[in-house]
Design an enzyme around this catalytic site. Structure first.
Site, PDB file in Angstrom:
ATOM      1  CG  ASP A 249      -2.063  -0.952   1.121  1.00  0.00           C
ATOM      2  OD1 ASP A 249      -2.350  -1.392   0.006  1.00  0.00           O
ATOM      3  OD2 ASP A 249      -2.677  -1.262   2.168  1.00  0.00           O
ATOM      4  CE  LYS A 271      -8.137   0.401  -2.276  1.00  0.00           C
ATOM      5  NZ  LYS A 271      -7.274  -0.562  -1.583  1.00  0.00           N
ATOM      6  CG  MET A 384      -7.764   7.372   6.078  1.00  0.00           C
ATOM      7  SD  MET A 384      -8.608   6.012   5.227  1.00  0.00           S
ATOM      8  CE  MET A 384      -9.559   5.293   6.584  1.00  0.00           C
TER       9      MET A 384
END
Length: 476
Positions: A249, A271, A384
């Site tokens: 990731d 991502k 996030m």
């Protein structure tokens, strides 16, 4: 090589320790761990040695040493605080052709006791030939991380199957190839993780397969932690060195990727907001496809695979496809960033619970149970949450959280780029606007943030010359 390294069988053999202090106790414990029949002679002994005698684990004679004490001994350790007496004991023992060790007097020894890593029946011994016992202990400490406790259980499994493997493979080279595969594959990993019944089942399958490849690999979902390579688990580090393919990731730190086996294939599936290198469904299918090709696949995720890491979705696919998998937890960002930022997530006086939530925006909103999150005496951690920070602040105050509630933002926590922003719900947006943090940034809300000035003493890169008494605020 000045000494010949050997392992001596002392089980049930009479071994004599002269001395009753801490050094004698340390030597005595090694003898008892090896099954020796130990006798201790000293005018007085420390409480721990007396306790061993009271439990009938040793024979204790509270008196001075005499020459006749050597008559029945097969091995002697002189560990008194009298150097002259130690030397006398050593000389008499050597005259009787006995093995003798003298604490801190290597010139009087005819054998040395090394620093030991005990993973019985696997034992690793480290010696510097008496040049530096401290260095030997330091080397042992480093080796401890490379020899997991499970190696002892793995050796026991090898002993159980040794005869069957020998009967299964007549050719020595075939046996070696088989053991190489077993000791670096799924059998070993199941032993290390404590799944002994599964290890036996896998071993039976390997025996049935023989030396022909099964055609199916395995997937390891490994948490890479929040960034600092030192926070990897031993098991994660071992799997990094075994993987054929690494699927990783965006949040996996470069120093961690550098630890991967050099010839492993790397596949980036990270991502970012509004840009995905690969959709989650495609990642799931990729892992299964690579394993079906026979690869050992390392799925490397920032933080922990099961905390906002979508690891559950990936193993759903693997299970449906019949792909073997293992999950290795990692230190999640909430724990790592809070710790390095000097913020305890719980504290008896401020927070009796902690809640992890995602602050990821969807269609311009964050759909959360705001009344529950507004309850007092808890800590909130938003993953996030940087983009949605204005929404988070507004919703918390709208649902009754005091406007002066402390809040902290930890930018790229546990790395050399760490920076901590501290404020309240009323002023944090202005601080962020003045000096915008870089993602990934974790958001912590709660009274525990008040403790940062008192507790933020730890640095991700401590300077040993500075000493432990000087406060260090990482990233400030």
């Amino acid at each position: 090589m000045e000494q010949l390294p050997i392992f001596l069988e002392v089980k049930n053999r009479p071994c004599l320790v002269v001395g009753g202090g801490r050094v004698a106790l340390r030597k005595l414990n090694h003898l008892l761990a090896s099954g020796a029949s130990a006798q201790v002679i000293a005018p007085e002994v420390i409480d721990e040695i007396q306790t061993l005698a009271d439990a009938s684990k040793i024979t204790l004679s509270l008196r001075a040493f005499v020459d006749e004490d050597l008559d029945q001994a097969s091995l002697v350790i002189a560990a008194t605080d009298n150097r002259t007496l130690n030397r006398t004991i050593a000389g008499q023992a050597k005259a009787r052709k006995l093995l003798v060790n003298v604490a801190d007097q290597p010139e009087d020894c005819n054998f040395l006791m090394p620093a030991i890593i005990d993973r019985s029946p696997v034992v690793v011994a480290v010696s510097t030939g008496s040049a530096s016992p401290v260095l030997a202990r330091m080397i042992r400490a480093r080796l401890e991380s490379l020899v997991p406790a499970g190696y002892g259980r793995l050796a026991e499994l090898c002993a159980r199957y040794r005869d069957r493997v020998k009967a299964r493979f007549n050719d020595q080279r075939d046996r070696r190839r088989f053991w190489d595969r077993v000791l670096q594959g799924g059998v070993a990993e199941r032993v290390f993780s404590g799944h002994l019944e599964e290890a036996d089942q896998t071993m039976e399958r390997e025996l049935a397969i023989g030396i022909t490849d099964s055609g199916k690999g395995e997937v390891y979902l490994v948490g890479a932690g929040p960034g600092d390579p030192d926070l990897l688990t031993f098991r994660a580090l071992r799997l990094l060195q075994q993987a054929d393919v690494v699927v990783y990731d965006r949040l996996v730190a470069k120093p961690i990727l550098a630890m991967v086996r050099r010839d492993a294939r790397h596949i980036y599936v990270g991502k970012e907001r509004n840009h995905h290198a690969m959709r989650q469904e495609e990642i799931n299918a990729l892992l299964a496809s690579l394993a079906k090709e026979g690869h050992r696949v390392l799925r490397l995720k920032g933080g922990d695979p099961f905390i906002f890491g979508r690891g559950g979705e990936e193993i759903d696919t693997l299970a449906a496809e019949g792909i073997p998998f293992q999950v290795v937890p990692g230190i999640t960002a909430a724990s790592g960033c809070a710790c390095y930022g000097g913020i305890p997530l719980t504290h008896r006086d401020y927070a009796q619970s902690v809640t992890f939530v995602t602050g990821h925006l969807k269609d311009g909103s964050i759909d959360l149970n705001w009344p529950q999150l507004a309850q007092p005496h808890q800590t909130l951690v938003f993953y996030m949450g940087l983009v949605g920070l204005p929404v988070i602040v507004a919703k918390l105050m709208e649902h009754g959280v005091p406007r002066d509630m402390p809040i902290a933002l930890v930018q790229q926590g546990t790395t050399h780029m760490q920076k901590v922003y501290v404020g309240t719900l009323t002023d944090i947006l202005a601080k962020v606007e003045q000096d915008p943090p870089e993602p990934p940034t974790l958001v912590i809300v709660g009274q525990v943030v008040k403790l940062r000035d008192k507790l933020a003493w730890f640095s991700a890169n401590p300077d040993p010359e500075r000493g432990a008494t000087t406060p260090i605020l990482p990233g400030d």
